[in-house]
Design a protein around this motif. Structure first.
Motif, PDB file in Angstrom:
ATOM      1  N   GLU A 116      -2.773   8.507   7.380  1.00 42.35           N
ATOM      2  CA  GLU A 116      -1.880   8.811   8.501  1.00 42.35           C
ATOM      3  C   GLU A 116      -2.335   8.175   9.811  1.00 42.35           C
ATOM      4  O   GLU A 116      -1.529   7.665  10.576  1.00 42.35           O
ATOM      5  N   GLU A 128       0.848  -1.191   0.000  1.00 46.49           N
ATOM      6  CA  GLU A 128       0.000   0.000   0.000  1.00 46.49           C
ATOM      7  C   GLU A 128       0.885   1.242   0.000  1.00 46.49           C
ATOM      8  O   GLU A 128       2.066   1.176   0.300  1.00 46.49           O
ATOM      9  N   THR A 129       0.280   2.369  -0.302  1.00 47.87           N
ATOM     10  CA  THR A 129       0.986   3.643  -0.195  1.00 47.87           C
ATOM     11  C   THR A 129       0.537   4.343   1.078  1.00 47.87           C
ATOM     12  O   THR A 129      -0.517   4.021   1.641  1.00 47.87           O
ATOM     13  N   ASP A 130       1.321   5.305   1.520  1.00 49.99           N
ATOM     14  CA  ASP A 130       0.927   6.083   2.699  1.00 49.99           C
ATOM     15  C   ASP A 130      -0.435   6.741   2.481  1.00 49.99           C
ATOM     16  O   ASP A 130      -1.246   6.815   3.402  1.00 49.99           O
ATOM     17  N   GLU A 131      -0.682   7.177   1.261  1.00 52.36           N
ATOM     18  CA  GLU A 131      -1.943   7.848   0.957  1.00 52.36           C
ATOM     19  C   GLU A 131      -3.117   6.875   1.040  1.00 52.36           C
ATOM     20  O   GLU A 131      -4.191   7.222   1.531  1.00 52.36           O
ATOM     21  N   SER A 132      -2.940   5.646   0.544  1.00 52.73           N
ATOM     22  CA  SER A 132      -4.057   4.694   0.559  1.00 52.73           C
ATOM     23  C   SER A 132      -4.343   4.170   1.960  1.00 52.73           C
ATOM     24  O   SER A 132      -5.476   3.801   2.260  1.00 52.73           O
ATOM     25  N   ILE A 133      -3.343   4.159   2.826  1.00 56.24           N
ATOM     26  CA  ILE A 133      -3.535   3.687   4.191  1.00 56.24           C
ATOM     27  C   ILE A 133      -4.071   4.811   5.071  1.00 56.24           C
ATOM     28  O   ILE A 133      -4.991   4.610   5.857  1.00 56.24           O
ATOM     29  N   GLN A 135      11.609  -1.111   4.625  1.00 54.51           N
ATOM     30  CA  GLN A 135      11.046  -0.066   3.783  1.00 54.51           C
ATOM     31  C   GLN A 135      10.249  -0.736   2.668  1.00 54.51           C
ATOM     32  O   GLN A 135      10.378  -1.937   2.432  1.00 54.51           O
ATOM     33  N   ILE A 152      -1.628   4.434   9.795  1.00 54.91           N
ATOM     34  CA  ILE A 152      -0.182   4.207   9.904  1.00 54.91           C
ATOM     35  C   ILE A 152       0.263   4.384  11.348  1.00 54.91           C
ATOM     36  O   ILE A 152       0.995   3.557  11.895  1.00 54.91           O
TER      37      ILE A 152
END
Length: 125
Positions: free
Chosen positions: A19, A12-17, A49, A22
């Motif tokens: 803040e 996943e990307t930070d955007e799809s998960i 990473q 996360i």
């Protein structure tokens, strides 16, 4: 005996998960690591990473081929590992069930091995 807990979950990307998710995941993993440490079984742990930051080396006709990114194009990634030292597989599975990634992915439990002075690999004890 040492067991490696390998945490696999969807890429996943930070955007799809988001803040908040996360931060919640990080808190859960910190708490889990602290619990393993307090139990005296944590050997080491490592969060990885994203697979997009990896570099893969293969040999083609004896020549190295270096590729940016993961070797396999998959929807899951290896996101981290914990090495624990427990008496047996049942105990390792007990601790693996408590790993936060079990709720959002897969926890693979694999026995570790050590290299001896005689040049052989044997199960860790």
């Amino acid at each position: 005996m040492r067991y490696v807990l390998l945490f696999h979950y969807s890429e996943e990307t930070d955007e799809s998960i988001g803040e908040e998710a996360i931060a919640e995941g990080m808190r859960a993993m910190d708490s889990y690591a602290a619990t393993l440490e307090q139990a005296g079984i944590l050997v080491t742990g490592q969060v990885l990473q994203p697979s997009t930051s990896s570099t893969t080396l293969t040999l083609v006709d004896g020549e190295p081929r270096v590729q940016d990114g993961p070797f396999a194009d998959t929807k899951e990634q290896l996101g981290g590992v914990m090495v624990i030292d427990v008496p047996d597989l049942d105990t390792a599975l007990h601790w693996a069930r408590q790993a936060p990634p079990a709720t959002w992915g897969t926890v693979e439990v694999r026995p570790g091995a050590v290299h001896t002075d005689s040049g052989t690999w044997v199960p860790s004890v």
